[in-house]
Design a protein around this motif. Sequence first.
Motif, PDB file in Angstrom:
ATOM      1  N   VAL A 146      -0.655  -5.750  -4.998  1.00 15.49           N
ATOM      2  CA  VAL A 146      -0.259  -4.353  -5.163  1.00 15.49           C
ATOM      3  C   VAL A 146      -1.526  -3.514  -5.319  1.00 15.49           C
ATOM      4  N   LYS A 147      -1.855  -2.799  -4.277  1.00 12.11           N
ATOM      5  CA  LYS A 147      -3.074  -1.980  -4.315  1.00 12.11           C
ATOM      6  C   LYS A 147      -2.919  -0.886  -5.371  1.00 12.11           C
ATOM      7  N   GLY A 148      -3.912  -0.751  -6.199  1.00 11.26           N
ATOM      8  CA  GLY A 148      -3.875   0.298  -7.216  1.00 11.26           C
ATOM      9  C   GLY A 148      -3.384  -0.189  -8.559  1.00 11.26           C
ATOM     10  N   VAL A 190       0.542   9.798 -11.908  1.00  6.41           N
ATOM     11  CA  VAL A 190       1.506   9.727 -13.013  1.00  6.41           C
ATOM     12  C   VAL A 190       0.847   8.953 -14.150  1.00  6.41           C
ATOM     13  N   PHE A 191       0.865   9.524 -15.362  1.00 10.38           N
ATOM     14  CA  PHE A 191       0.276   8.815 -16.503  1.00 10.38           C
ATOM     15  C   PHE A 191       1.216   7.668 -16.898  1.00 10.38           C
ATOM     16  N   TYR A 192       0.702   6.450 -16.875  1.00 11.61           N
ATOM     17  CA  TYR A 192       1.579   5.279 -17.018  1.00 11.61           C
ATOM     18  C   TYR A 192       1.266   4.443 -18.253  1.00 11.61           C
ATOM     19  N   TYR A 193      -0.024   4.174 -18.486  1.00 16.69           N
ATOM     20  CA  TYR A 193      -0.400   3.315 -19.612  1.00 16.69           C
ATOM     21  C   TYR A 193      -1.305   4.084 -20.575  1.00 16.69           C
ATOM     22  N   GLY A 194      -0.900   4.125 -21.855  1.00 20.24           N
ATOM     23  CA  GLY A 194      -1.712   4.800 -22.879  1.00 20.24           C
ATOM     24  C   GLY A 194      -3.013   4.047 -23.128  1.00 20.24           C
ATOM     25  N   ALA A 195      -3.954   4.719 -23.738  1.00 17.63           N
ATOM     26  CA  ALA A 195      -5.277   4.133 -23.963  1.00 17.63           C
ATOM     27  C   ALA A 195      -5.187   2.897 -24.864  1.00 17.63           C
ATOM     28  N   PHE A 196      -4.387   2.987 -25.923  1.00 15.47           N
ATOM     29  CA  PHE A 196      -4.261   1.872 -26.863  1.00 15.47           C
ATOM     30  C   PHE A 196      -3.627   0.664 -26.194  1.00 15.47           C
ATOM     31  N   LEU A 197      -2.588   0.944 -25.382  1.00 18.45           N
ATOM     32  CA  LEU A 197      -1.916  -0.154 -24.670  1.00 18.45           C
ATOM     33  C   LEU A 197      -2.886  -0.863 -23.728  1.00 18.45           C
ATOM     34  N   GLY A 217      -5.171   4.196 -16.447  1.00 17.77           N
ATOM     35  CA  GLY A 217      -3.921   4.617 -17.079  1.00 17.77           C
ATOM     36  C   GLY A 217      -3.011   5.394 -16.141  1.00 17.77           C
ATOM     37  N   TYR A 218      -3.540   5.767 -14.952  1.00 16.81           N
ATOM     38  CA  TYR A 218      -2.748   6.568 -14.003  1.00 16.81           C
ATOM     39  C   TYR A 218      -2.342   5.750 -12.798  1.00 16.81           C
ATOM     40  N   LYS A 219      -1.079   5.955 -12.367  1.00 17.54           N
ATOM     41  CA  LYS A 219      -0.609   5.338 -11.126  1.00 17.54           C
ATOM     42  C   LYS A 219      -0.389   6.440 -10.102  1.00 17.54           C
ATOM     43  N   ASP A 220      -0.514   6.092  -8.818  1.00 12.99           N
ATOM     44  CA  ASP A 220      -0.156   7.056  -7.769  1.00 12.99           C
ATOM     45  C   ASP A 220       1.338   7.337  -7.839  1.00 12.99           C
ATOM     46  N   LYS A 268       0.862  -1.188   0.000  1.00 11.81           N
ATOM     47  CA  LYS A 268       0.000   0.000   0.000  1.00 11.81           C
ATOM     48  C   LYS A 268       0.885   1.220   0.000  1.00 11.81           C
ATOM     49  N   PHE A 269       0.407   2.268  -0.610  1.00 16.02           N
ATOM     50  CA  PHE A 269       1.236   3.468  -0.714  1.00 16.02           C
ATOM     51  C   PHE A 269       0.463   4.668  -0.192  1.00 16.02           C
ATOM     52  N   PRO A 270       1.186   5.539   0.528  1.00 18.08           N
ATOM     53  CA  PRO A 270       0.515   6.752   0.997  1.00 18.08           C
ATOM     54  C   PRO A 270       0.031   7.560  -0.195  1.00 18.08           C
ATOM     55  N   GLU A 271      -1.211   7.958  -0.140  1.00 12.93           N
ATOM     56  CA  GLU A 271      -1.765   8.667  -1.292  1.00 12.93           C
ATOM     57  C   GLU A 271      -1.633  10.170  -1.141  1.00 12.93           C
TER      58      GLU A 271
END
Lengths: 286, 193
Positions: free
Chosen positions: A256-258, A94-101, A266-269, A86-89
């Motif tokens: 891995v939460k999240g 952060v944009f991580y994965y594109g829509a097509f991916l 597409g977004y990660k903390d 778990k991660f402190p929110e």
Amino acid sequence: MKKLAFSLLLIIVPAAVLAAGLLRIPATVSTTEIFRTFNPVITDAWAREGREFITKVNSFKNYYGILLAGLPLVFLVHYVVFGPKKFPESGEKVFYYGAFLRLVHWGAALTMSLLVLSGLAVVFAKFLGGGALVLKLRAVHVGAAFSFVPFGVLLFLLLLKDMLPAPYDLKWFLVLGGYLWRRQRPVPAGKFNAGQKLWFWLGTVGGIVMFYTGYTLYQFKAPVSVLRQYLVIHLSLGLAVFGLFLIHLYMSLLAVKGALRSMISGYKDREEVAYMHPKYYEKLKP
Amino acid sequence: MARMKFLCDIERCIACNGCVVACKEGHQLPTGIYRRRVIIINEGRPGEHSISIACMHCSDAPCIAVCPTGALYQREDGIVLVSKDVCIGCGYCFMACPFGAPQFPRGNAFGARGAMDKCTFCAGGPAPTFSEKERRLYGQNRIAEGKVPLCAGMCSTKALLAGDGAVIADIFRARVAKRGSGVAWGWSRAYKD
């Protein structure tokens, strides 16, 4: 008189030898000898590899069973003892994965799940009672394999750059991805960790081997010795795919939460990236 | 209980393929399905011999060992049979069989394999004896009628013997004792009485 007898002998003996040669009855060939000639024609390579093939194929059912029953147990123990990451929110994303991916990923996920489930149905056909149900699931296996191909190819092209091995991947394996740490520390990983990379290479390059051997086994047109080898390869590699499939499922859904949310939105903390993918995080910082 | 067996006398077999045709016609098998076939060595040369091959109904059958569905089973009299209702056509039995006995029908959508077909020793299958389903899926049940398998019954030289293993072994032993081994080939060796 002696001379006559001697000259007669000179003629008779070679003539007798010649006649014996001409009239010679062909040597008797024993039935055993004939069957020795038949054997390789009838049984082909079975004498060399048959028994080994039977033992190997039968042992795979146990291996799949161990993974099917054992891995969830390992996951349960890990979840209870070490708990999920778990991660402190901070709310920063952060944009991580594109829509097509993401689209390609879910296409591959669906077809891969079908492949794993229908493949297991064949391995555990006796448990399911065989017959029409498993016969249909075998057809699903073939259909899913063909459907997986475009997604597999696209995933390969989209992710290849980030999936290339890096020196810190070895470290990631040595610390088991930090999943046995109770304290939150950054793990040695780039945009994708070594485990994800292994899953990627097994799914794409391993997928080619799985597709080729599977297609040959489906067509059944190769020599039987080749079919035997391909089945053992297909079952071995399938075992690895099945294992990593379960691990991928556990990591993304529970450990891995999240992780699941990030593949949808597409977004990660920011914190998750900082801890789980620090080498990539460093590059993000301006 | 009698142990059913096939025995092909290679001194008598003349590769007429009568057994193959009898089997195919008797059980109305589709094209491409060969429950029995004839194998020839040294064809057209000295030492030519032929043998008729089908499922050998092995004691420790490899097909039963590898079948993932449990569709294959062995009767008390040694006859190995397949249940086409349970078979999924995976082909493991074909890869495990030393004799290439298991056959798979073609012609389904996308070239999919159907349920396995093989020699039943003319003993039908798990469907009710003499039922229409049994005839359609497995062919005649001549064993239940008290008859010898069709291939052996029609063999013109009586090279192919089928039945109680002890009885056919005695027949073969008597033949070998009679024909001896003094002559290498010819009528007198094969059919001396």
